[in-house]
Design an enzyme around this catalytic site. Structure first.
Site, PDB file in Angstrom:
ATOM      1  N   THR A  74       0.843  -1.197   0.000  1.00  0.00           N
ATOM      2  CA  THR A  74       0.000   0.000   0.000  1.00  0.00           C
ATOM      3  C   THR A  74       0.877   1.246   0.000  1.00  0.00           C
ATOM      4  O   THR A  74       1.836   1.340   0.767  1.00  0.00           O
ATOM      5  CB  THR A  74      -0.921  -0.011   1.240  1.00  0.00           C
ATOM      6  OG1 THR A  74      -1.695  -1.202   1.194  1.00  0.00           O
ATOM      7  CG2 THR A  74      -1.827   1.203   1.275  1.00  0.00           C
TER       8      THR A  74
ATOM      9  N   CYS B  12      25.682   7.086   7.041  1.00  0.00           N
ATOM     10  CA  CYS B  12      25.346   5.740   7.511  1.00  0.00           C
ATOM     11  C   CYS B  12      26.555   5.022   8.077  1.00  0.00           C
ATOM     12  O   CYS B  12      26.422   3.971   8.681  1.00  0.00           O
ATOM     13  CB  CYS B  12      24.687   4.928   6.401  1.00  0.00           C
ATOM     14  SG  CYS B  12      25.264   5.341   4.778  1.00  0.00           S
TER      15      CYS B  12
END
Ligand SMILES: Cc1ncc(COP(=O)(O)O)c(C=O)c1O
Length: 384
Positions: free
Chosen positions: A241, A328
């Site tokens: 979705t 990161c």
């Protein structure tokens, strides 16, 4: 950035959320809450919001709306493009992959997963400035090369690569071409047709949109193998979705990024040059990257005898946000793989500090930041 004295120079890690984006997202959360796959009125309202955003994203890169696949961000976009193109089955299966060691970890991770499945990886040679030699691409392109993946702008150095030229040569050799444009979107004019690539990765949060949403532009006629399967969303190319408020925020950020882009580029480039001139006047400093071929907002500078992590922490205490290498990998003391690939010694690579500017910066901030860098570097050196 809520503290008015704070100076944010880490736009390559993420950009502050734009107030206009926050507004449209709040509205979408409240009003476009339905499932866009539902055929009832509330569902159609959510669908309409997603499709408006799709056109806005496509508009920023000169693509068509139906060529946009929404994802959960740059990392997933790179995985969908790289794994999806390599395994698309539209071409005779060619097991060769060609890329550069300077790519973002999400690209390297996707490539690595393919080599574990039997694909063969080749790397382009990198010059000390981080430049890639076009002749080297030709030398390394084999008749077995199925996919070439290269970033348009490097996340640590800001180096800008001649993707249109590289892509033309790669496609002439029969390979598909993917471009990670996460650090280029909204910071340079982009036109997918001129770049001549087959797929292009984007992320919302680098341009003032929300985190956790991105997109891949996929050239019409190319069908990447879906990496998330199940539902029929995104024309079977990415199940799940849709993140409606995130997508709406991404669309708004793209719309805003397209406005006044040329002026913004010029202003940010001027600020970067002003900062860099002051930083390089500090004794024992050196620039990493390709001074002649960079995106406008980035300066990666090392200060000898001053570990980048200590400089970053010292600057943070003064209200200046910068980074050592990729965000990161912060929290680890491992030197940046990008800088090691340029041939820097590990200690030299550990001294690098990345300054990345954005539309919220001004001359006053730049002058203050430069003065604070000088003071902090002196302090760190004295303590070492
Ligand atoms: C060049 C590049 N590609 C991909 C990504 C990953 O994007 P995201 O943070 O949306 O997963 C980044 C983010 O740091 C990046 O700089």
């Amino acid at each position: 950035v809520s503290d008015p004295t704070a100076i944010y120079l880490d736009h390559n890690a993420t950009a502050p959320l734009l107030p206009e984006v926050l507004d449209v997202m709040a509205r979408a959360l409240a009003q476009a809450w339905a499932n866009p796959s539902s055929i009832h009125g509330p569902g159609r309202k959510a669908r309409s919001a997603v499709e408006t955003a799709r056109a806005q994203v496509a508009g920023l890169i000169g693509g068509d709306a139906d060529e946009i696949v929404f994802t959960s961000g740059g990392t997933e976009s790179n995985h969908l493009a790289i794994r999806g193109l390599a395994r698309s089955g539209q071409r005779p299966r060619r097991p060769g992959l060609l890329s550069s060691p300077l790519e973002h970890p999400s690209v390297l991770g996707a490539l690595q997963s393919l080599t574990e499945e039997g694909f063969a990886q080749r790397w382009l040679e990198v010059e000390a400035s981080g430049r890639l030699a076009v002749q080297d691409l030709e030398a390394r392109l084999g008749s077995d090369t199925g996919l070439v993946s290269l970033a348009l702008v490097n996340h640590e150095l800001g180096n800008l690569y001649p993707i249109a030229d590289l892509a033309r040569r790669a496609r002439a050799a029969g390979a598909l071409v993917h471009c990670d444009a996460v650090q280029a979107l909204g910071r340079l004019p982009l036109d997918v047709a001129a770049l001549g690539v087959d797929a292009l990765s984007m992320s919302a949060h680098k341009i003032g949109g929300p985190k956790g949403v991105g997109a891949v532009w996929v050239k019409r006629g190319i069908e990447p193998a879906s990496q998330l399967t199940g539902g029929h969303q995104e024309h079977e190319r990415r199940a799940g979705t849709e993140n409606v408020p995130g997508i709406v925020g991404f669309g708004e950020a793209c719309k805003l990024a397209g406005r006044g882009l040329a002026d913004r580029i010029e202003r940010i480039a001027r600020l970067r040059d002003r900062l860099e001139e002051k930083l390089l006047a500090i004794p024992g400093s050196r620039l990493h990257g390709d001074a002649a071929g960079r995106a406008p907002g980035v300066s990666n500078v090392g200060f000898s005898g001053a570990p980048g992590q200590l400089v970053t922490i010292g600057l943070d205490l003064e209200g200046v946000a910068v980074a050592t290498g990729a965000a990161c990998s912060s929290g680890t003391v491992a030197p940046s793989p990008v800088l090691l690939a340029l041939g820097l010694a590990p200690d030299e690579a550990r001294e690098a500090v990345r300054f990345s500017l954005g539309p919220g910066n001004d001359e006053q901030q730049i002058d203050r930041a430069a003065a604070l860098v000088e003071a902090v570097v002196a302090r760190v050196r004295a303590a070492a």
